[in-house]
Motif scaffolding. Structure first.
Motif, PDB file in Angstrom:
ATOM      1  N   GLN A 422       0.832  -1.200   0.000  1.00  0.00           N
ATOM      2  CA  GLN A 422       0.000   0.000   0.000  1.00  0.00           C
ATOM      3  C   GLN A 422       0.869   1.253   0.000  1.00  0.00           C
ATOM      4  N   ALA A 423       0.445   2.232  -0.783  1.00  0.00           N
ATOM      5  CA  ALA A 423       1.163   3.511  -0.828  1.00  0.00           C
ATOM      6  C   ALA A 423       0.275   4.577  -0.197  1.00  0.00           C
ATOM      7  N   PHE A 424       0.863   5.361   0.698  1.00  0.00           N
ATOM      8  CA  PHE A 424       0.124   6.440   1.357  1.00  0.00           C
ATOM      9  C   PHE A 424       0.703   7.768   0.892  1.00  0.00           C
ATOM     10  N   ILE A 425      -0.047   8.445   0.040  1.00  0.00           N
ATOM     11  CA  ILE A 425       0.407   9.739  -0.460  1.00  0.00           C
ATOM     12  C   ILE A 425      -0.069  10.790   0.533  1.00  0.00           C
ATOM     13  N   GLY A 426       0.859  11.588   1.033  1.00  0.00           N
ATOM     14  CA  GLY A 426       0.490  12.627   1.983  1.00  0.00           C
ATOM     15  C   GLY A 426      -0.211  13.780   1.280  1.00  0.00           C
ATOM     16  N   GLN A 427      -0.752  14.709   2.067  1.00  0.00           N
ATOM     17  CA  GLN A 427      -1.500  15.813   1.478  1.00  0.00           C
ATOM     18  C   GLN A 427      -0.596  16.773   0.713  1.00  0.00           C
ATOM     19  N   HIS A 428      -1.231  17.477  -0.225  1.00  0.00           N
ATOM     20  CA  HIS A 428      -0.591  18.546  -0.988  1.00  0.00           C
ATOM     21  C   HIS A 428       0.199  19.459  -0.045  1.00  0.00           C
ATOM     22  N   LEU A 429       1.468  19.711  -0.378  1.00  0.00           N
ATOM     23  CA  LEU A 429       2.322  20.506   0.510  1.00  0.00           C
ATOM     24  C   LEU A 429       2.526  21.932   0.025  1.00  0.00           C
ATOM     25  N   GLY A 430       2.315  22.173  -1.273  1.00  0.00           N
ATOM     26  CA  GLY A 430       2.671  23.474  -1.833  1.00  0.00           C
ATOM     27  C   GLY A 430       4.031  23.368  -2.494  1.00  0.00           C
ATOM     28  N   ASP A 431       4.633  24.514  -2.778  1.00  0.00           N
ATOM     29  CA  ASP A 431       5.920  24.510  -3.461  1.00  0.00           C
ATOM     30  C   ASP A 431       7.054  24.467  -2.444  1.00  0.00           C
ATOM     31  N   LEU A 432       7.929  23.472  -2.588  1.00  0.00           N
ATOM     32  CA  LEU A 432       9.001  23.273  -1.600  1.00  0.00           C
ATOM     33  C   LEU A 432      10.175  24.195  -1.886  1.00  0.00           C
ATOM     34  N   LYS A 433       9.912  25.478  -1.702  1.00  0.00           N
ATOM     35  CA  LYS A 433      10.950  26.453  -2.004  1.00  0.00           C
ATOM     36  C   LYS A 433      11.335  27.261  -0.779  1.00  0.00           C
ATOM     37  N   ASN A 434      10.717  26.960   0.366  1.00  0.00           N
ATOM     38  CA  ASN A 434      11.048  27.723   1.564  1.00  0.00           C
ATOM     39  C   ASN A 434      11.051  26.801   2.773  1.00  0.00           C
TER      40      ASN A 434
END
Ligand SMILES: [Zn+2]
Ligand SMILES: [Zn+2]
Length: 776
Positions: A422-434
């Motif tokens: 099973q794969a658990f995709i976490g919630q949308h994080l936004g842009d990983l730029k900060n």
């Protein structure tokens, strides 16, 4: 003959009213025994006549409560034990937890009815919930899912609530967030300076919004900014304060009837809006809407993003307004605000007033976004942003192995942790730029590790050396995972194809198509229009879009006219391009054109790219649709929005093999022809249609040609897995689907896993699982 069954059930079976359901059917059927929660799920022992036991087992699967999701059910026969009644027993803890936590779910019809019923003791109480609805994922600190492990721990139930909680026949039996006005969370109204105002917090907020103010409203997974969408001045103020120039805002509507006044809605979309996931649904605007929504809400878009009230607080708010802007309360691409004081700090200068409460959000989770028809051919709903309502429901994998953690891409980040198959995709994080988003990533990983009770044995990240996630892997620091784990770096588009295959349960070699904005290629250039032969960890680039120069590098992403100029220099030569540029791009100083065209001609100050996203940008800008962007993908979206999908004409293109045998898809002839048509006054709608169709035809031809070059010994799927942000374009997705079907190829498109970079982490995880299996 009497016998006894021991039944073990795994899946989402806790906190969803499963034990009372088992209790009820056992009672109804006159069976004896007991049911309990374990760290694996639910364990039942049941005694009775053989036939009744079989029927009971059948009921468990067929009649399970709405939020339950059974992933496995195993039963064993045992000698009878002589149970005299049926009981619900206390939880049994086991060391290796496999129980699944439910996603947060929208308010159920029963709770909604009680909320609005003046006779009910919870009338108007904004935190009403039951085992069929309410917060789960965002209030859980750890498993098992019991009240002390949630942010409800600090609230002690009153006698009435406790009675409901303890009564197996009650809808609120073991509803962990159960509460009422007397004993549960409460609202508070604050001003921008943090001062708490006396009076009814709810009505004070309603008044503020009606006065055109920006209200920060604490919801399920974070804060929203609520603004009156009929007040153009208020909407403009919100845009200015949020630094969001044109990207559309989501709307919350009171009910389906209001939704129908704003948008053209098919029955299936109504089901989506009213689903327990309750996502934002992108719907075609009504040509003649019954409500005067300010144009500033969703400029230049064919869609409104609509959602129904999904918490009791929203339900109460929407009794006062028929439509509200409800946009995620964050600054630019930083993560959502969730904590009261943090919100007050970070939203300073944006929100005028705050409607907060004292139930903590353990983990932030944004609204999900769904497109009802990925294309007109009934592909069904397509998830574009996977978050509230979907997380942490697992994606079943066509393989298994030790747990692995994938850190995802840079834009539209998400992580993926696996457990078994099973794969658990976490919630949308936004842009990983900060740093804020990076810390959010760490939080989500730590939380997933905790609720899944696993620790990854390997990591996967993007091939790009400069992504913050890549550096996170190297530099260590405050990471929740063990140090020194093996790391697999996965090429971006390879991950897109693996992700699409995994979602469809396929683990076989396949020829795939990845189309998006940009990803770091294995040759160090920027890819984004790729035909790849993918076999687990192996990947061969069999074809790609003709490479083009991006004058000024990444600046060309924000200024699409640069890509248009690049194409024009290639088609017409620099001199002619410079003659046409002032006509096509009057906003751009001629001196800039001079410099930029020089970059293209001399291949200086920039980079080569095979990106399909940049081709869309170039075409959109060449037609004058969008020369400058204020959000990702804007030029392509605006081109799609005005395209007439019924156009059947195509423009010229070529598909040739270069010296290395790589298929090159060249659309420059299409640009050349379209430029003449445009200057001759061809309507943009038609040019847009021709462009979409030409791109689809060219890629289908290239895929066919690549298939023919494959060795007969290569066992390659008939299906063509496809992934990348370009497939969010419904017009294009439908056209490529038809082109492929016409060539007897079976297109495979994403459904519940985002086709954009939000789905990359799943592909990376699959890569790591395969790499571990092969002993890399
Ligand atoms: Zn309910
Ligand atoms: Zn109470």
């Amino acid at each position: 003959m009497r016998s006894r069954y021991r039944i073990e059930i795994e899946g989402i079976v806790q906190g969803v009213g499963f034990r009372p359901f088992v209790y009820r059917i056992a009672e109804e059927m006159g069976l004896t025994g007991w049911v309990t929660n374990t760290s694996h799920g639910v364990l039942i022992e049941v005694e009775g006549e053989g036939e009744a036991l079989e029927a009971f087992a059948g009921h468990l699967e067929r009649k399970a409560p709405p939020l339950a999701n059974i992933t496995s059910l195993a039963k064993h026969s045992l000698p009878t034990a002589g149970y005299r009644d049926f009981t619900i027993r206390g939880s049994i803890a086991r060391p290796d937890s496999r129980v699944l936590v439910s996603p947060d779910t929208a308010i159920c019809p029963d709770c909604r009815r009680e909320l609005l019923d003046p006779e009910d003791r919870r009338c108007g109480y904004p935190f009403i919930n039951c085992t069929n609805c309410g917060p789960r994922y965002t209030i859980i600190n750890s498993v098992p899912y019991d009240r002390p492990n949630t942010s409800m721990a600090r609230f002690t139930m009153c006698t009435l609530c406790r009675t409901e909680y303890d009564d197996p026949a009650d809808r609120r039996f073991h509803a962990q967030p159960n509460a009422c006005e007397k004993c549960g969370p409460r609202l508070q109204f604050r001003l921008a300076d943090g001062s708490v105002l006396p009076g009814d917090p709810f009505m004070l907020t309603v008044t503020a919004i009606k006065q055109g103010k920006v209200a920060a409203v604490k919801g399920l997974g974070g804060f929203h900014l609520a603004v009156d969408p009929f007040n153009a001045q208020a909407v403009r103020r919100l845009r200015a304060r949020k630094g969001r120039e044109e990207k559309p805002f989501a709307l919350m509507v009171r009910d389906l009837e209001t939704a129908r006044r704003l948008c053209k809605i098919k029955e299936r979309s109504e089901g989506l809006l009213a689903s327990t996931e309750s996502p934002i649904v992108l719907l075609d605007k009504h040509p003649d809407p019954g409500l005067a929504i300010a144009a500033e809400v969703a400029p230049k878009s064919r869609y409104f993003g609509l959602m129904l009230p999904y918490t009791p607080l929203h339900t109460l708010l929407m009794e006062e307004f028929d439509t509200l802007i409800m946009t995620s309360a964050n600054v630019a691409e930083e993560p959502l605000c969730a904590d009261n004081d943090e919100a007050q700090k970070r939203l300073s200068g944006i929100a005028d007033v705050y409607l907060v409460h004292d139930r903590d959000i353990v983990l932030r989770c944004d609204d999900s976004i769904v497109m009802p028809d990925g294309n007109s051919s009934g592909r069904g709903p397509v998830v574009l942003r996977r978050a509230r309502g979907f997380v942490p429901a697992p994606v079943p994998l066509p393989m298994s192995g030790d747990p692995v953690l994938a850190l995802g891409p840079e834009l539209k980040g998400s992580v993926c942790l696996t457990r078994g198959n099973q794969a658990f995709i976490g919630q949308h994080l936004g842009d990983l730029k900060n740093l804020e988003t990076l810390n959010f990533l760490r939080e989500v990983v730590a939380h997933l590790m905790d609720i899944l009770q696993v620790s990854p044995k390997a990591l996967a990240c993007d091939l790009h050396p400069d992504y913050l996630t890549s550096r996170l892997v190297e530099e260590g620091g405050e990471n929740p995972w063990e140090e020194g784990l093996p790391v697999f770096r996965v090429q971006h588009h390879h991950a897109h194809i693996l992700s699409c295959l995994a979602e469809h349960g396929v683990n076989e070699p396949a020829l795939g198509l990845a189309l998006d904005g940009a990803g770091f290629g294995t040759d160090g250039t920027v890819w984004g229009g790729e035909i790849l032969l993918v076999d687990g960890t192996r990947m061969d680039r069999l074809g790609h879009m003709r490479t083009l120069w991006m004058p000024g590098g990444d600046q060309a992403v924000r200024e699409p006219y640069r890509m248009a100029l690049s194409c024009m220099v290639e088609c017409r030569g620099r001199k002619d391009a410079l003659k046409l540029a002032p006509v096509l791009f009057p906003e751009v100083p001629e001196g800039d054109m001079e410099i930029l065209s020089g970059f293209v001609e001399r291949r200086t100050n920039g980079m080569m790219t095979s990106s399909c996203g940049r081709i869309f940008d170039a075409f959109s800008a060449m037609l004058g649709i969008c020369l400058f962007t204020s959000y990702e993908g804007q030029a392509a979206i605006e081109l799609e929005m005005l395209t007439d999908p019924s156009v059947t004409d195509t423009l010229p293109f070529s598909v040739d093999f270069d010296r290395d045998g790589t298929a090159i898809v060249d659309l420059l002839p299409a640009f050349d022809a379209a430029l003449d048509l445009h200057l001759a006054g061809e309507p943009l709608e038609r040019l847009g249609g021709m462009f979409h169709r030409t791109l689809a035809a060219a890629l289908a031809q290239a895929l066919s040609a690549c298939r023919e070059t494959l060795n007969a010994s290569e066992r390659v799927q008939e299906s063509i897995p496809m992934g990348g942000g370009v497939f969010q374009n419904a017009v294009f997705s439908e056209m490529i689907r038809r082109e492929l079907s016409g060539r007897s190829l079976r297109p495979l498109l994403h459904r519940t896993v985002p086709t954009n970079d939000g789905g990359i982490s799943l592909g990376q995880a699959v890569f790591a699982l395969e790499a571990l299996r092969k002993g890399f």
